[in-house]
Design an enzyme around this catalytic site. Structure first.
Site, PDB file in Angstrom:
ATOM      1  N   ARG A 126       4.279  -1.457   8.379  1.00  0.00           N
ATOM      2  CA  ARG A 126       2.891  -1.906   8.155  1.00  0.00           C
ATOM      3  C   ARG A 126       1.898  -0.736   8.512  1.00  0.00           C
ATOM      4  O   ARG A 126       2.303   0.052   9.330  1.00  0.00           O
ATOM      5  CB  ARG A 126       2.609  -2.870   9.186  1.00  0.00           C
ATOM      6  CG  ARG A 126       3.142  -4.201   8.674  1.00  0.00           C
ATOM      7  CD  ARG A 126       2.346  -4.905   7.434  1.00  0.00           C
ATOM      8  NE  ARG A 126       2.852  -6.324   7.268  1.00  0.00           N
ATOM      9  CZ  ARG A 126       3.875  -6.457   6.262  1.00  0.00           C
ATOM     10  NH1 ARG A 126       4.582  -5.730   5.701  1.00  0.00           N
ATOM     11  NH2 ARG A 126       4.263  -7.821   6.132  1.00  0.00           N
ATOM     12  N   GLU A 175      -4.879  -2.295   2.853  1.00  0.00           N
ATOM     13  CA  GLU A 175      -4.286  -2.284   1.451  1.00  0.00           C
ATOM     14  C   GLU A 175      -5.185  -3.213   0.350  1.00  0.00           C
ATOM     15  O   GLU A 175      -5.682  -4.204   1.079  1.00  0.00           O
ATOM     16  CB  GLU A 175      -2.934  -2.927   1.557  1.00  0.00           C
ATOM     17  CG  GLU A 175      -1.992  -1.639   2.034  1.00  0.00           C
ATOM     18  CD  GLU A 175      -0.567  -2.351   2.180  1.00  0.00           C
ATOM     19  OE1 GLU A 175      -0.340  -3.743   1.721  1.00  0.00           O
ATOM     20  OE2 GLU A 175       0.233  -1.922   2.605  1.00  0.00           O
ATOM     21  N   HIS A 226       3.071  -0.338  -1.871  1.00  0.00           N
ATOM     22  CA  HIS A 226       3.454  -1.475  -1.149  1.00  0.00           C
ATOM     23  C   HIS A 226       4.681  -2.194  -1.949  1.00  0.00           C
ATOM     24  O   HIS A 226       4.725  -3.378  -2.230  1.00  0.00           O
ATOM     25  CB  HIS A 226       2.338  -2.583  -0.505  1.00  0.00           C
ATOM     26  CG  HIS A 226       3.357  -3.354   0.692  1.00  0.00           C
ATOM     27  ND1 HIS A 226       2.318  -4.028   1.536  1.00  0.00           N
ATOM     28  CD2 HIS A 226       4.395  -3.979   0.836  1.00  0.00           C
ATOM     29  CE1 HIS A 226       2.981  -4.561   2.463  1.00  0.00           C
ATOM     30  NE2 HIS A 226       4.378  -4.660   2.086  1.00  0.00           N
TER      31      HIS A 226
HETATM   32  P1  NAP Z   1      12.951  -7.442  12.953  1.00  0.00           P
HETATM   33  O1  NAP Z   1      14.300  -7.649  12.464  1.00  0.00           O
HETATM   34  O2  NAP Z   1      12.193  -8.166  13.624  1.00  0.00           O
HETATM   35  O3  NAP Z   1      12.881  -5.968  13.338  1.00  0.00           O
HETATM   36  C1  NAP Z   1      11.829  -5.477  14.011  1.00  0.00           C
HETATM   37  C2  NAP Z   1      12.024  -4.163  14.694  1.00  0.00           C
HETATM   38  O4  NAP Z   1      11.072  -3.768  15.484  1.00  0.00           O
HETATM   39  C3  NAP Z   1      12.977  -4.570  16.081  1.00  0.00           C
HETATM   40  O5  NAP Z   1      13.991  -3.712  16.308  1.00  0.00           O
HETATM   41  C4  NAP Z   1      11.844  -4.665  17.327  1.00  0.00           C
HETATM   42  O6  NAP Z   1      12.734  -4.287  18.522  1.00  0.00           O
HETATM   43  C5  NAP Z   1      11.246  -3.532  16.792  1.00  0.00           C
HETATM   44  N1  NAP Z   1       9.888  -3.623  17.518  1.00  0.00           N
HETATM   45  C6  NAP Z   1       9.235  -4.556  17.435  1.00  0.00           C
HETATM   46  N2  NAP Z   1       7.956  -4.319  18.243  1.00  0.00           N
HETATM   47  C7  NAP Z   1       8.045  -3.299  18.930  1.00  0.00           C
HETATM   48  C8  NAP Z   1       7.391  -2.371  19.702  1.00  0.00           C
HETATM   49  N3  NAP Z   1       6.200  -2.857  20.080  1.00  0.00           N
HETATM   50  N4  NAP Z   1       7.905  -1.142  20.004  1.00  0.00           N
HETATM   51  C9  NAP Z   1       9.099  -0.734  19.803  1.00  0.00           C
HETATM   52  N5  NAP Z   1       9.794  -1.520  18.678  1.00  0.00           N
HETATM   53  C10 NAP Z   1       9.229  -2.760  18.417  1.00  0.00           C
HETATM   54  O7  NAP Z   1      12.080  -7.195  11.352  1.00  0.00           O
HETATM   55  P2  NAP Z   1      12.669  -6.782  10.141  1.00  0.00           P
HETATM   56  O8  NAP Z   1      13.267  -7.890   9.274  1.00  0.00           O
HETATM   57  O9  NAP Z   1      13.618  -5.577  10.162  1.00  0.00           O
HETATM   58  O10 NAP Z   1      11.195  -6.080   9.300  1.00  0.00           O
HETATM   59  C11 NAP Z   1      10.415  -5.360   9.992  1.00  0.00           C
HETATM   60  C12 NAP Z   1       8.826  -5.367   9.385  1.00  0.00           C
HETATM   61  O11 NAP Z   1       8.825  -4.510   8.377  1.00  0.00           O
HETATM   62  C13 NAP Z   1       8.388  -6.524   9.140  1.00  0.00           C
HETATM   63  O12 NAP Z   1       7.771  -7.277   9.952  1.00  0.00           O
HETATM   64  C14 NAP Z   1       7.386  -6.111   7.842  1.00  0.00           C
HETATM   65  O13 NAP Z   1       5.901  -5.978   8.409  1.00  0.00           O
HETATM   66  C15 NAP Z   1       7.866  -4.740   7.539  1.00  0.00           C
HETATM   67  N6  NAP Z   1       8.244  -4.942   6.076  1.00  0.00           N
HETATM   68  C16 NAP Z   1       7.572  -4.154   5.199  1.00  0.00           C
HETATM   69  C17 NAP Z   1       8.046  -4.376   3.716  1.00  0.00           C
HETATM   70  C18 NAP Z   1       7.555  -3.311   2.762  1.00  0.00           C
HETATM   71  O14 NAP Z   1       7.359  -3.888   1.485  1.00  0.00           O
HETATM   72  N7  NAP Z   1       7.148  -2.241   2.984  1.00  0.00           N
HETATM   73  C19 NAP Z   1       9.176  -5.048   3.296  1.00  0.00           C
HETATM   74  C20 NAP Z   1       9.739  -5.583   4.401  1.00  0.00           C
HETATM   75  C21 NAP Z   1       9.369  -5.645   5.717  1.00  0.00           C
HETATM   76  P3  NAP Z   1      12.291  -4.613  19.845  1.00  0.00           P
HETATM   77  O15 NAP Z   1      11.717  -6.270  19.606  1.00  0.00           O
HETATM   78  O16 NAP Z   1      13.462  -4.893  20.669  1.00  0.00           O
HETATM   79  O17 NAP Z   1      11.190  -3.991  20.226  1.00  0.00           O
HETATM   80  C1  8YV Z   2       6.177  -7.929   0.607  1.00  0.00           C
HETATM   81  C2  8YV Z   2       6.577  -7.382   2.907  1.00  0.00           C
HETATM   82  O1  8YV Z   2       5.695  -7.142  -0.236  1.00  0.00           O
HETATM   83  O2  8YV Z   2       8.179  -8.761   3.448  1.00  0.00           O
HETATM   84  C3  8YV Z   2       7.291  -8.202   3.841  1.00  0.00           C
HETATM   85  O3  8YV Z   2       6.963  -8.249   5.080  1.00  0.00           O
HETATM   86  O4  8YV Z   2       5.886  -6.576   3.352  1.00  0.00           O
HETATM   87  C4  8YV Z   2       7.042  -7.251   1.377  1.00  0.00           C
HETATM   88  O5  8YV Z   2       8.178  -7.548   1.389  1.00  0.00           O
HETATM   89  C5  8YV Z   2       4.961  -8.876   0.897  1.00  0.00           C
HETATM   90  O6  8YV Z   2       5.417  -9.805   1.951  1.00  0.00           O
HETATM   91  C6  8YV Z   2       4.686  -9.734  -0.288  1.00  0.00           C
HETATM   92  O7  8YV Z   2       3.297  -9.857  -0.181  1.00  0.00           O
END
Ligand code: NAP
Ligand code: 8YV
Length: 315
Positions: free
Chosen positions: A228, A257, A275
């Site tokens: 993010r 964004e 994104h």
């Molecule tokens: P997840 O399985 O919940 O993993 C989150 C990771 O972040 C965990 O390892 C957690 O470990 C760590 N974390 C959380 N807070 C933290 C902190 N304060 N300090 C250090 N580490 C921390 O989530 P995920 O499914 O991998 O997704 C992660 C994030 O990616 C989503 O929440 C979303 O915002 C983003 N995302 C972006 C896209 C995109 O389109 N660019 C797509 C999908 C997801 P600990 O809790 O042990 O700290």
């Molecule tokens: C999507 C994301 O683009 O899953 C998330 O957290 O950031 C992306 O996969 C978004 O959620 C759709 O608007």
């Protein structure tokens, strides 16, 4: 017999609407335009983006809010939980796509492929010139992953065949992970030359990628963000890229964004994507299906498929 009413308050993937209409009465738009009786009938919500406490409070009969995306920072899940309302998200189905994007963005940033293609399209190659050698290589790098959750672990697995050293920072150590653990982000940034951020938007992650962390990464440092934009102090990042405090950055996400700051757009050593990490047809279809299936399962069997941790039911 009338069907259960589900609200879709804003824009959402078309497949969500098509599939919802097979099982529910779908109400699209702002509930403030509806009468109290219609609002009182709404028991489910399917949302992509924001659904705050006031929106939750405006629906007296809502039971489940199904959010599109794994990051559900736009939905006030704590407030929902305090009222016994379930929130679901779309984890796992996008892990591979987002991890693939992270690797693509990393290579584009380090080897300058988008710039090289622009250079070719501008006709420079046929003038007898060669595109300059890229300053950086992935070879021999030490990659730090900030967030080793579902997606972070997939990124790490994909990095293994590149023969780079891999370390990570999370609050909770993963004893079985074959990577170096750093209990602070600063220590990780000092140890590595490449940092990939894949943490959620929470109060604790706000602008944690700041001037101090970027300086610790160093002049050959490469920063990649697929988590993010909230996590990054974009002023500090633009300054670090401009002054050579770090070498390059690849960003899929931004603080505000779709507004990407000019100071980032102007930089030649930043690769910027709109994104799109999960943005393929198959992956977005799978996310859309999970949004609908959570509602179908809840209203059919009383058990949502993928409730978020704040929610008051067990998975
Ligand atoms: P997840 O399985 O919940 O993993 C989150 C990771 O972040 C965990 O390892 C957690 O470990 C760590 N974390 C959380 N807070 C933290 C902190 N304060 N300090 C250090 N580490 C921390 O989530 P995920 O499914 O991998 O997704 C992660 C994030 O990616 C989503 O929440 C979303 O915002 C983003 N995302 C972006 C896209 C995109 O389109 N660019 C797509 C999908 C997801 P600990 O809790 O042990 O700290
Ligand atoms: C999507 C994301 O683009 O899953 C998330 O957290 O950031 C992306 O996969 C978004 O959620 C759709 O608007």
């Amino acid at each position: 017999m009338s069907r259960i009413a589900v609200l879709v308050p804003g824009k959402i993937h078309e497949r969500v609407l098509i599939r919802l209409k097979e099982s529910f009465d779908v109400i699209e738009g702002n509930p403030s335009a509806l009468g109290a009786e219609a609002v009182g009938k709404i028991r489910g919500v399917a949302v992509s983006g924001t659904f705050d406490a006031a929106a939750i409070d405006s629906l007296p009969s809502v039971e489940l809010i199904s959010s599109f995306g794994v990051g559900y920072d736009g939905v006030d899940a704590k407030h929902a939980a305090s009222k016994g309302i379930i929130v679901t998200n779309t984890p796992d189905v996008l892990n591979d796509e987002v991890a693939d994007t992270a690797i693509g963005l990393l290579l584009n940033t380090i080897r300058e492929f988008p710039r090289a293609e622009n250079w070719l399209r501008a006709g420079n190659w046929k003038l007898g010139q060669n595109y300059p050698l890229s300053r950086f290589s992935l070879k021999g790098r030490h990659v730090g992953i900030y967030g080793l959750g579902r997606i972070g672990q997939e990124i790490a697995k994909r990095l293994e065949p590149f023969k780079v050293k891999i370390s990570y920072h999370t609050r909770t150590r993963h004893p079985d992970a074959p990577y170096g653990y750093y209990s602070s982000l600063k220590d990780l940034a000092e140890a590595v030359d490449t940092l990939i951020s894949i943490v959620p938007k929470t109060p604790q992650t706000h602008k944690t990628i700041n001037a101090e962390i970027l300086s610790a990464l160093g002049p050959d440092g490469v920063f990649i963000n697929v988590g993010r934009g909230w996590t990054v102090d974009e002023d500090a990042l633009a300054q670090a890229l401009k002054s050579g405090t770090i070498g390059a950055a690849g960003l899929d996400v931004f603080y505000d964004e779709p507004n990407v700051p000019t100071r980032l757009l102007d930089l030649p050593n930043a690769v910027l994507l709109p994104h799109l990490a999960s943005g393929s047809v198959p992956t977005r279809n799978a996310m859309a299906d999970l949004v609908v299936d959570n509602l179908v399962e809840w209203f059919g069997k009383g058990k949502p498929l993928t409730p978020v941790p704040e929610t008051p039911v067990e998975a």
